[in-house]
Design a protein around this motif. Structure first.
Motif, PDB file in Angstrom:
ATOM      1  N   GLY A   1      -5.950  12.268  -0.456  1.00 43.86           N
ATOM      2  CA  GLY A   1      -6.182  10.830  -0.521  1.00 43.86           C
ATOM      3  C   GLY A   1      -5.580  10.090   0.654  1.00 43.86           C
ATOM      4  O   GLY A   1      -4.851  10.660   1.470  1.00 43.86           O
ATOM      5  N   PRO A   2      -5.870   8.779   0.761  1.00 43.95           N
ATOM      6  CA  PRO A   2      -5.386   7.985   1.899  1.00 43.95           C
ATOM      7  C   PRO A   2      -3.892   7.694   1.812  1.00 43.95           C
ATOM      8  O   PRO A   2      -3.332   7.556   0.724  1.00 43.95           O
ATOM      9  CB  PRO A   2      -6.207   6.695   1.795  1.00 43.95           C
ATOM     10  CG  PRO A   2      -6.547   6.589   0.341  1.00 43.95           C
ATOM     11  CD  PRO A   2      -6.721   7.993  -0.141  1.00 43.95           C
ATOM     12  N   VAL A   3      -3.274   7.614   2.974  1.00 43.63           N
ATOM     13  CA  VAL A   3      -1.854   7.288   3.106  1.00 43.63           C
ATOM     14  C   VAL A   3      -1.736   6.166   4.127  1.00 43.63           C
ATOM     15  O   VAL A   3      -2.403   6.194   5.167  1.00 43.63           O
ATOM     16  CB  VAL A   3      -1.047   8.520   3.565  1.00 43.63           C
ATOM     17  CG1 VAL A   3       0.418   8.150   3.766  1.00 43.63           C
ATOM     18  CG2 VAL A   3      -1.175   9.654   2.555  1.00 43.63           C
ATOM     19  N   PHE A   4      -0.888   5.170   3.838  1.00 44.21           N
ATOM     20  CA  PHE A   4      -0.749   4.001   4.708  1.00 44.21           C
ATOM     21  C   PHE A   4       0.680   3.915   5.230  1.00 44.21           C
ATOM     22  O   PHE A   4       1.633   3.929   4.455  1.00 44.21           O
ATOM     23  CB  PHE A   4      -1.106   2.721   3.945  1.00 44.21           C
ATOM     24  CG  PHE A   4      -2.489   2.743   3.349  1.00 44.21           C
ATOM     25  CD1 PHE A   4      -3.583   2.336   4.089  1.00 44.21           C
ATOM     26  CD2 PHE A   4      -2.689   3.191   2.050  1.00 44.21           C
ATOM     27  CE1 PHE A   4      -4.854   2.362   3.545  1.00 44.21           C
ATOM     28  CE2 PHE A   4      -3.959   3.220   1.492  1.00 44.21           C
ATOM     29  CZ  PHE A   4      -5.044   2.805   2.246  1.00 44.21           C
ATOM     30  N   ARG A   5       0.822   3.814   6.543  1.00 47.97           N
ATOM     31  CA  ARG A   5       2.137   3.718   7.176  1.00 47.97           C
ATOM     32  C   ARG A   5       2.134   2.572   8.193  1.00 47.97           C
ATOM     33  O   ARG A   5       1.438   2.645   9.203  1.00 47.97           O
ATOM     34  CB  ARG A   5       2.496   5.029   7.880  1.00 47.97           C
ATOM     35  CG  ARG A   5       2.513   6.256   6.966  1.00 47.97           C
ATOM     36  CD  ARG A   5       3.744   6.273   6.090  1.00 47.97           C
ATOM     37  NE  ARG A   5       3.720   7.374   5.139  1.00 47.97           N
ATOM     38  CZ  ARG A   5       4.230   8.586   5.380  1.00 47.97           C
ATOM     39  NH1 ARG A   5       4.768   8.845   6.561  1.00 47.97           N
ATOM     40  NH2 ARG A   5       4.187   9.519   4.454  1.00 47.97           N
TER      41      ARG A   5
ATOM     42  N   GLU B   1      -3.192   4.692   9.058  1.00 47.97           N
ATOM     43  CA  GLU B   1      -3.882   5.191   7.866  1.00 47.97           C
ATOM     44  C   GLU B   1      -4.442   6.576   8.159  1.00 47.97           C
ATOM     45  O   GLU B   1      -5.001   6.809   9.228  1.00 47.97           O
ATOM     46  CB  GLU B   1      -5.020   4.249   7.462  1.00 47.97           C
ATOM     47  CG  GLU B   1      -5.804   4.731   6.248  1.00 47.97           C
ATOM     48  CD  GLU B   1      -7.003   3.856   5.928  1.00 47.97           C
ATOM     49  OE1 GLU B   1      -7.743   4.185   4.981  1.00 47.97           O
ATOM     50  OE2 GLU B   1      -7.197   2.846   6.633  1.00 47.97           O
ATOM     51  N   PHE B   2      -4.274   7.487   7.234  1.00 43.50           N
ATOM     52  CA  PHE B   2      -4.832   8.829   7.398  1.00 43.50           C
ATOM     53  C   PHE B   2      -5.043   9.449   6.018  1.00 43.50           C
ATOM     54  O   PHE B   2      -4.598   8.907   5.000  1.00 43.50           O
ATOM     55  CB  PHE B   2      -3.914   9.715   8.257  1.00 43.50           C
ATOM     56  CG  PHE B   2      -2.514   9.861   7.723  1.00 43.50           C
ATOM     57  CD1 PHE B   2      -2.190  10.884   6.844  1.00 43.50           C
ATOM     58  CD2 PHE B   2      -1.513   8.979   8.112  1.00 43.50           C
ATOM     59  CE1 PHE B   2      -0.900  11.024   6.345  1.00 43.50           C
ATOM     60  CE2 PHE B   2      -0.214   9.109   7.620  1.00 43.50           C
ATOM     61  CZ  PHE B   2       0.090  10.129   6.741  1.00 43.50           C
TER      62      PHE B   2
ATOM     63  N   LEU C   1       0.844  -1.190   0.000  1.00 42.45           N
ATOM     64  CA  LEU C   1       0.000   0.000   0.000  1.00 42.45           C
ATOM     65  C   LEU C   1       0.884   1.246   0.000  1.00 42.45           C
ATOM     66  O   LEU C   1       1.917   1.281   0.672  1.00 42.45           O
ATOM     67  CB  LEU C   1      -0.916   0.006   1.227  1.00 42.45           C
ATOM     68  CG  LEU C   1      -1.904  -1.153   1.330  1.00 42.45           C
ATOM     69  CD1 LEU C   1      -2.725  -1.036   2.614  1.00 42.45           C
ATOM     70  CD2 LEU C   1      -2.821  -1.196   0.116  1.00 42.45           C
ATOM     71  N   ALA C   2       0.459   2.248  -0.745  1.00 42.09           N
ATOM     72  CA  ALA C   2       1.284   3.450  -0.929  1.00 42.09           C
ATOM     73  C   ALA C   2       1.462   4.205   0.379  1.00 42.09           C
ATOM     74  O   ALA C   2       0.502   4.464   1.103  1.00 42.09           O
ATOM     75  CB  ALA C   2       0.649   4.350  -1.975  1.00 42.09           C
ATOM     76  N   GLN C   3       2.714   4.547   0.667  1.00 38.19           N
ATOM     77  CA  GLN C   3       3.026   5.357   1.847  1.00 38.19           C
ATOM     78  C   GLN C   3       2.859   6.841   1.569  1.00 38.19           C
ATOM     79  O   GLN C   3       2.703   7.641   2.489  1.00 38.19           O
ATOM     80  CB  GLN C   3       4.478   5.115   2.270  1.00 38.19           C
ATOM     81  CG  GLN C   3       4.822   3.673   2.536  1.00 38.19           C
ATOM     82  CD  GLN C   3       6.307   3.447   2.371  1.00 38.19           C
ATOM     83  OE1 GLN C   3       6.793   3.280   1.262  1.00 38.19           O
ATOM     84  NE2 GLN C   3       7.024   3.449   3.474  1.00 38.19           N
ATOM     85  N   SER C   4       2.919   7.201   0.290  1.00 42.41           N
ATOM     86  CA  SER C   4       2.878   8.612  -0.080  1.00 42.41           C
ATOM     87  C   SER C   4       2.689   8.719  -1.590  1.00 42.41           C
ATOM     88  O   SER C   4       3.117   7.839  -2.340  1.00 42.41           O
ATOM     89  CB  SER C   4       4.188   9.299   0.335  1.00 42.41           C
ATOM     90  OG  SER C   4       4.312  10.565  -0.280  1.00 42.41           O
ATOM     91  N   PRO C   5       2.064   9.801  -2.055  1.00 43.01           N
ATOM     92  CA  PRO C   5       1.974  10.024  -3.505  1.00 43.01           C
ATOM     93  C   PRO C   5       3.199  10.766  -4.052  1.00 43.01           C
ATOM     94  O   PRO C   5       3.153  11.302  -5.161  1.00 43.01           O
ATOM     95  CB  PRO C   5       0.707  10.877  -3.629  1.00 43.01           C
ATOM     96  CG  PRO C   5       0.674  11.669  -2.369  1.00 43.01           C
ATOM     97  CD  PRO C   5       1.258  10.787  -1.304  1.00 43.01           C
ATOM     98  N   GLN C   6       4.283  10.797  -3.281  1.00 39.77           N
ATOM     99  CA  GLN C   6       5.447  11.610  -3.630  1.00 39.77           C
ATOM    100  C   GLN C   6       5.959  11.335  -5.045  1.00 39.77           C
ATOM    101  O   GLN C   6       6.161  12.253  -5.843  1.00 39.77           O
ATOM    102  CB  GLN C   6       6.562  11.361  -2.615  1.00 39.77           C
ATOM    103  CG  GLN C   6       7.814  12.200  -2.822  1.00 39.77           C
ATOM    104  CD  GLN C   6       7.558  13.677  -2.611  1.00 39.77           C
ATOM    105  OE1 GLN C   6       6.720  14.049  -1.794  1.00 39.77           O
ATOM    106  NE2 GLN C   6       8.246  14.518  -3.356  1.00 39.77           N
TER     107      GLN C   6
END
Length: 398
Positions: A312-316, A328-329, A289-294
């Motif tokens: 959008g959602p970010v998963f860490r 998730e945030f 799952l993507a940690q960032s859209p960087q």
């Protein structure tokens, strides 16, 4: 001579039997008379009450439980609905139709009761007074007070102004009820009492000082019954604040010529180095799952977009398992090309935060006050000092 006494003895026994039968008959007659008298009185009372029941039945159509099949998109009634939050002094004298959750049910007598309905963050007091002119019967009053809390209720009535300010509701008007229908009854005992879930820490401390014990709704209970917990005023306000922040974020960046994008969230490898990721298998291939859209923001800049943003959602998958770490945030991300100096980015960030805080102060006072009652915080104060000016000032006196 030995045969003569027998008839005399038989005659005596017959006489005693007749007297006994007569006595029993008199007692039975009295008993039957009392029963008949009671039955007559009961019949008379029933006859006296029957006209009242028949009269009450004339208003039976003005209240009751609505069958499920009646609310399954059978027809469009064309009725006009009013939001509880729109009820104000200007609506006085107008007939309205509202829908809300039964927050408080307070019977005053057999002929009068108060029902407080809640819709979102707004509440209004509905008054039921038994009256033939209003089409309200004592049975209707009893029906309204028999509803369980949090039941969904439709009310038709006339808006009136109370003689004194109302402290228990947000709207300073009352509704004189003419019709009341229950759309969906809640269970009699809910797993969470909204009054308990909406209490502030200050209320608990005050109760403890007075030797009282209040019910504290813990986080696990709130999450297990989230649909009920979301009905508290503070939670309603928090989600509205979140929506306003997101919308203002978009609006401001649009005004600065940013373009919104949507990047993938299921990717083949980590999008940032040094941070843990949620790993999974997709069609036999490793994924995460993507940690960032960087990476995708930078690709967009290289692709000629110039300025982009994403909500959008970010998963860490961080190993720090504390209440201050979120796995998730929702991220508010922005990326832009720099013409000459990174101060260009500072100016955008400066203007963005000022715009968001200013918008909240000007448009969300009701929500901020609601949150502050349960979760106290310092008022939002912001002054538009350009970050570029501040940095230049720091360099000048360094």
């Amino acid at each position: 001579m030995s045969s003569e006494p027998a008839p005399a003895s038989a005659s005596t026994e017959e006489l005693e039997a007749d007297l006994s039968a007569a006595t029993i008959s008199k007692k039975q007659l009295k008993k039957d008379a009392r029963k008949a008298e009671k039955a007559g009185k009961a019949s008379q009372r029933q006859q006296q009450q029957q006209p009242q029941a028949e009269e009450a039945d004339l208003f039976a159509a003005n209240y009751g439980d609505v069958p499920v099949e009646e609310i399954q998109s059978k027809a469009i009634s064309g009725r006009s609905w009013t939001d509880i939050g729109d009820l104000d002094e200007a609506a006085a004298g107008r007939s309205v139709l509202i829908r809300g959750s039964a927050q408080t049910l307070r019977p005053v007598s057999k002929k009068m009761a108060f029902v407080v309905l809640r819709q979102s963050m707004s509440t209004v007091q509905c008054v039921l007074v038994a009256s033939a002119d209003a089409g309200v019967s004592t049975q209707m009053v009893r029906f309204a007070t028999s509803l369980s809390k949090e039941s969904i209720v439709d009310v038709e009535g006339v808006v009136t102004l109370p003689k004194e300010p109302l402290k228990a509701t947000t709207q300073q008007v009352e509704i004189q009820v003419r019709k009341v229908y229950c759309i969906n009854r809640a269970i009699p005992t809910l797993p969470i009492n909204l009054e308990d879930a909406a209490r502030s820490e200050a209320e608990f401390e005050k109760a403890e000082q007075n030797g009282e014990k209040l019910v504290r709704v813990l986080q696990d209970t709130r999450l297990n019954y989230r649909a009920i917990d979301l009905r508290t005023p503070a939670n309603q306000a928090i989600f509205r604040i979140q929506c306003h922040v997101e919308n203002k974020f978009r609006e401001f960046l649009f005004s600065e010529n940013f373009i919104g994008i949507h990047s993938p969230k299921l990717i083949g490898g980590s999008s940032e180095g040094g941070a843990s990721v949620f790993k999974l298998e997709y069609n036999g291939q490793p994924a995460c799952l993507a940690q960032s859209p960087q990476l995708y923001k930078q690709m967009s800049i290289c692709g000629g977009f110039g300025r982009v943003f994403e909500v959008g959602p970010v998963f860490r998958a961080e190993k720090s398992n504390t209440h201050r770490h979120l796995c998730e945030f929702i991220g508010l991300d922005a990326e832009m090309e720099i013409k000459e100096h990174y101060f260009e980015v500072c100016d955008i960030i400066d203007g963005l935060f000022v715009a968001i805080f200013k918008h909240l102060n000007e448009n969300c006072q009701k929500e901020l006050e609601t949150i502050n009652r349960q979760y106290p915080f310092e008022p939002l104060k912001v002054k538009h000092y350009s970050l570029l000016s501040c940095v230049c000032y720091m360099y000048a006196f360094a």
